[in-house]
Motif scaffolding. Structure first.
Motif, mmCIF file in Angstrom:
data_model
loop_
_atom_site.group_PDB
_atom_site.id
_atom_site.type_symbol
_atom_site.label_atom_id
_atom_site.label_comp_id
_atom_site.label_asym_id
_atom_site.label_seq_id
_atom_site.Cartn_x
_atom_site.Cartn_y
_atom_site.Cartn_z
ATOM 1 N N LEU A 57 68.701 12.044 -34.064
ATOM 2 C CA LEU A 57 70.093 12.407 -33.756
ATOM 3 C C LEU A 57 70.333 12.415 -32.252
ATOM 4 O O LEU A 57 71.377 11.964 -31.768
ATOM 5 N N GLY A 58 69.359 12.948 -31.497
ATOM 6 C CA GLY A 58 69.521 12.990 -30.051
ATOM 7 C C GLY A 58 69.573 11.620 -29.422
ATOM 8 O O GLY A 58 70.259 11.409 -28.410
ATOM 9 N N SER A 59 68.865 10.649 -30.004
ATOM 10 C CA SER A 59 68.823 9.301 -29.424
ATOM 11 C C SER A 59 70.106 8.520 -29.638
ATOM 12 O O SER A 59 70.296 7.463 -29.045
ATOM 13 N N THR A 60 71.014 9.030 -30.493
ATOM 14 C CA THR A 60 72.272 8.318 -30.721
ATOM 15 C C THR A 60 73.185 8.332 -29.512
ATOM 16 O O THR A 60 74.055 7.471 -29.366
ATOM 17 N N GLY A 61 73.020 9.330 -28.638
ATOM 18 C CA GLY A 61 73.898 9.449 -27.485
ATOM 19 C C GLY A 61 75.246 10.069 -27.808
ATOM 20 O O GLY A 61 76.069 10.263 -26.904
ATOM 21 N N ILE A 62 75.499 10.406 -29.071
ATOM 22 C CA ILE A 62 76.766 11.030 -29.470
ATOM 23 C C ILE A 62 76.679 12.522 -29.149
ATOM 24 O O ILE A 62 75.764 13.204 -29.641
ATOM 25 N N PRO A 63 77.592 13.067 -28.332
ATOM 26 C CA PRO A 63 77.437 14.456 -27.867
ATOM 27 C C PRO A 63 77.272 15.472 -28.985
ATOM 28 O O PRO A 63 76.416 16.355 -28.898
ATOM 29 N N ALA A 64 78.093 15.388 -30.035
ATOM 30 C CA ALA A 64 78.007 16.383 -31.109
ATOM 31 C C ALA A 64 76.642 16.328 -31.802
ATOM 32 O O ALA A 64 76.071 17.367 -32.148
ATOM 33 N N LEU A 65 76.116 15.123 -31.997
ATOM 34 C CA LEU A 65 74.815 14.997 -32.654
ATOM 35 C C LEU A 65 73.691 15.484 -31.746
ATOM 36 O O LEU A 65 72.727 16.103 -32.207
ATOM 37 N N ARG A 66 73.822 15.226 -30.466
ATOM 38 C CA ARG A 66 72.800 15.703 -29.529
ATOM 39 C C ARG A 66 72.804 17.222 -29.460
ATOM 40 O O ARG A 66 71.749 17.853 -29.443
ATOM 41 N N ARG A 67 73.996 17.823 -29.437
ATOM 42 C CA ARG A 67 74.070 19.285 -29.438
ATOM 43 C C ARG A 67 73.497 19.861 -30.728
ATOM 44 O O ARG A 67 72.782 20.863 -30.718
ATOM 45 N N GLY A 68 73.829 19.234 -31.858
ATOM 46 C CA GLY A 68 73.306 19.713 -33.127
ATOM 47 C C GLY A 68 71.792 19.637 -33.178
ATOM 48 O O GLY A 68 71.131 20.557 -33.666
ATOM 49 N N ALA A 69 71.230 18.537 -32.662
ATOM 50 C CA ALA A 69 69.774 18.385 -32.656
ATOM 51 C C ALA A 69 69.119 19.463 -31.799
ATOM 52 O O ALA A 69 68.131 20.084 -32.211
ATOM 53 N N LEU A 70 69.669 19.698 -30.614
ATOM 54 C CA LEU A 70 69.096 20.711 -29.733
ATOM 55 C C LEU A 70 69.238 22.103 -30.337
ATOM 56 O O LEU A 70 68.299 22.915 -30.305
ATOM 57 N N ARG A 71 70.401 22.383 -30.913
ATOM 58 C CA ARG A 71 70.594 23.690 -31.548
ATOM 59 C C ARG A 71 69.633 23.858 -32.728
ATOM 60 O O ARG A 71 69.114 24.953 -32.971
ATOM 61 N N GLY A 72 69.375 22.775 -33.456
ATOM 62 C CA GLY A 72 68.440 22.842 -34.568
ATOM 63 C C GLY A 72 67.032 23.180 -34.121
ATOM 64 O O GLY A 72 66.337 23.986 -34.759
ATOM 65 N N VAL A 73 66.596 22.577 -33.020
ATOM 66 C CA VAL A 73 65.259 22.879 -32.492
ATOM 67 C C VAL A 73 65.186 24.342 -32.050
ATOM 68 O O VAL A 73 64.186 25.035 -32.295
ATOM 69 N N ILE A 74 66.243 24.825 -31.397
ATOM 70 C CA ILE A 74 66.269 26.232 -30.973
ATOM 71 C C ILE A 74 66.216 27.155 -32.187
ATOM 72 O O ILE A 74 65.501 28.171 -32.200
ATOM 73 N N ALA A 75 66.969 26.804 -33.235
ATOM 74 C CA ALA A 75 66.995 27.640 -34.445
ATOM 75 C C ALA A 75 65.624 27.707 -35.095
ATOM 76 O O ALA A 75 65.183 28.776 -35.543
#
Length: 467
Positions: A46-64
């Protein structure tokens, strides 16, 4: 019948089930989720897509997951020490490996639910729903393969959902700000961009697609002499469009105000705080707003009549920006920011100023255009661009303030028990000092002549926003 007996009977029913096609799939899916490998891999994708919402979701998922996993494995399992289920009813084909850790709660289910919850907080349904389905499949697989009782899985899911929601305390979710006088223009905009002048400081190859979408628009390169070119474009344009970061957008907003033309923000900078606050995360979002003709009136702030859209600051942050700009061409923006922050923490000293006539030794100061949602010393996000207020945050030295304590104040704001942190909402604020004061606004720095009067222009700037 007690809960433990109900749990055992539910487990036996699942063990007795024969789900065609899943005897092969679910055990492998369960194994793929070992140590969070499935979720970290998905986060990377998701982070590699470059789409801001997907990158934020991926990072938030790792934090969770980082919150859920320790709470389950270091606290929950050690506290309850429940034995794993007996596997006499589970077909051998399903059993991959018998875990040696306690059974309650399910760590796999917690990680799955934490990641899915985080994704749901940030991404659209077309992404959220498949991730939720995958997380539910992993949770079910833990019972189907005999690793957990259903109660273990439910407890793990609950813990994971809580962990996902808790991430909002340290990193608020992003939502478009409320804006005033949202209207849809009656006259149709030329879909090919006639009357639009696009001023850009990006590499020409970056905006090739934009030229294709708006073939009748005029494009102006402003790699140098930015203000003069923006002024000329705003004077001639029906709509002023700007490509670049917050500093470039701020300069364009000033020109748009002077010539009373609407502003179309194309988010092609590094951070794009203002565009994201408007709900414009991609160039496609901006073009949709333009084609729909949806415009709104938003507040703009000013320091001595120099407009800014997000925040202005002085003290340590101004020094940080100067240091970062001096290094970023050699080592890149983000490494330069990290090195600059370390050096500022070691060497920064407070500045002597008068704030509304009161003497202060200020280590760090932020003045935000409209109220920001978080209460720390560093503003992060807004949900209203029309409140007519300035958000003022000061870390002052009332007594000896060690740098490590100053850092704690910056990170925790008013929650630091011996805080020299001040927070106020005002319509204007005056800052005076002896001579000029180094000020940063929207990522740009300058020496401003004091006294500096920070003011608001409520609902003055007309911008395109998504419907």
């Amino acid at each position: 019948m007690d809960l433990a007996e109900i749990d055992r009977r539910a487990f036996d029913r699942v063990a007795a089930a024969r789900l065609r096609g899943l005897e092969f799939v679910l055990p492998r899916l369960s194994k793929a989720a070992d140590r969070g490998v499935l979720w970290f891999g998905l986060a990377g994708a998701l982070g590699s897509t470059g789409i801001p919402a997907l990158r934020r979701g991926a990072l938030r998922g790792v934090i969770a997951i980082g919150l859920a996993s320790p709470s389950i494995n270091l606290v929950g399992k050690q506290l309850f020490r429940r034995r794993r289920p007996l596997l006499h009813n589970v077909p051998p084909i399903r059993i991959r490996r018998i875990p040696s850790s306690p059974s309650f709660p399910s760590g796999h289910s917690a990680s799955a639910a934490a990641f899915a919850t985080a994704i749901a907080l940030e991404t659209p349904k077309r992404v959220t729903l498949p991730v939720l389905g995958l997380a539910a499949s992993v949770a079910f697989s833990r019972v189907y393969t005999g690793a957990h009782y259903p109660g273990d899985v439910l407890a793990g899911v609950f813990s994971g959902v809580v962990s996902g929601l808790v991430t909002r305390l340290v990193w608020p979710t992003r939502a478009p700000a409320r804006v005033a006088n949202l209207t849809r223009e009656i006259e149709l905009r030329d879909p090919q961009g006639a009357g639009v002048i696009v001023v850009s400081n990006n590499d020409p190859e970056t905006i090739t697609d934009l030229r294709t979408e708006l073939p009748r628009a005029e494009f102006v390169d402003c790699q140098d002499d930015l203000e003069a070119k923006l002024e000329d474009a705003a004077r001639r344009a029906e709509i002023l469009a700007v490509c670049g970061g917050d500093g470039t957008v701020g300069a364009a907003a000033a020109a748009a105000l002077r010539h009373d033309v609407p502003l179309l923000v194309l988010p092609l900078g590094t951070l794009n705080h203002f565009a994201k606050t408007l709900g414009i995360e991609t160039v496609a979002d901006a073009l949709d707003a333009y084609w729909s003709g949806s415009v709104a009136h938003v507040d703009i702030a000013a320091l001595n009549d120099v407009p800014f859209l997000n925040t202005a600051s002085f003290g340590a942050y101004s020094e940080l920006v100067d240091r970062r700009e001096g290094m970023e061409k050699r080592i890149g923006k983000w490494p330069a920011l990290a090195v600059s922050a370390f050096r500022v923490l070691r060497h920064a000293t407070p500045v002597d100023v008068m704030v509304n006539g009161e003497p202060r030794q200020v280590w760090l100061a932020f003045i935000g255009n409209c109220q920001y949602g978080t209460r720390g010393a560093v503003p992060t996000s807004r949900d209203n661009l029309t409140d007519g207020l300035l958000d003022v945050r000061l870390v002052s030295v009332k007594r000896h303030l060690r740098r490590i304590r100053a850092l704690a104040v910056v990170l925790t704001g008013r929650f630091w028990p011996f805080s020299d942190y001040e927070y106020r909402l005002v319509e204007s604020v005056t800052v005076d000092s002896r001579g000029d004061l180094r000020v940063a606004h929207d990522g740009e720095t300058e020496d401003a002549r004091t006294p500096i009067v920070f003011t608001k222009h409520p609902k003055r700037l007309v911008v395109f926003v998504p419907i």
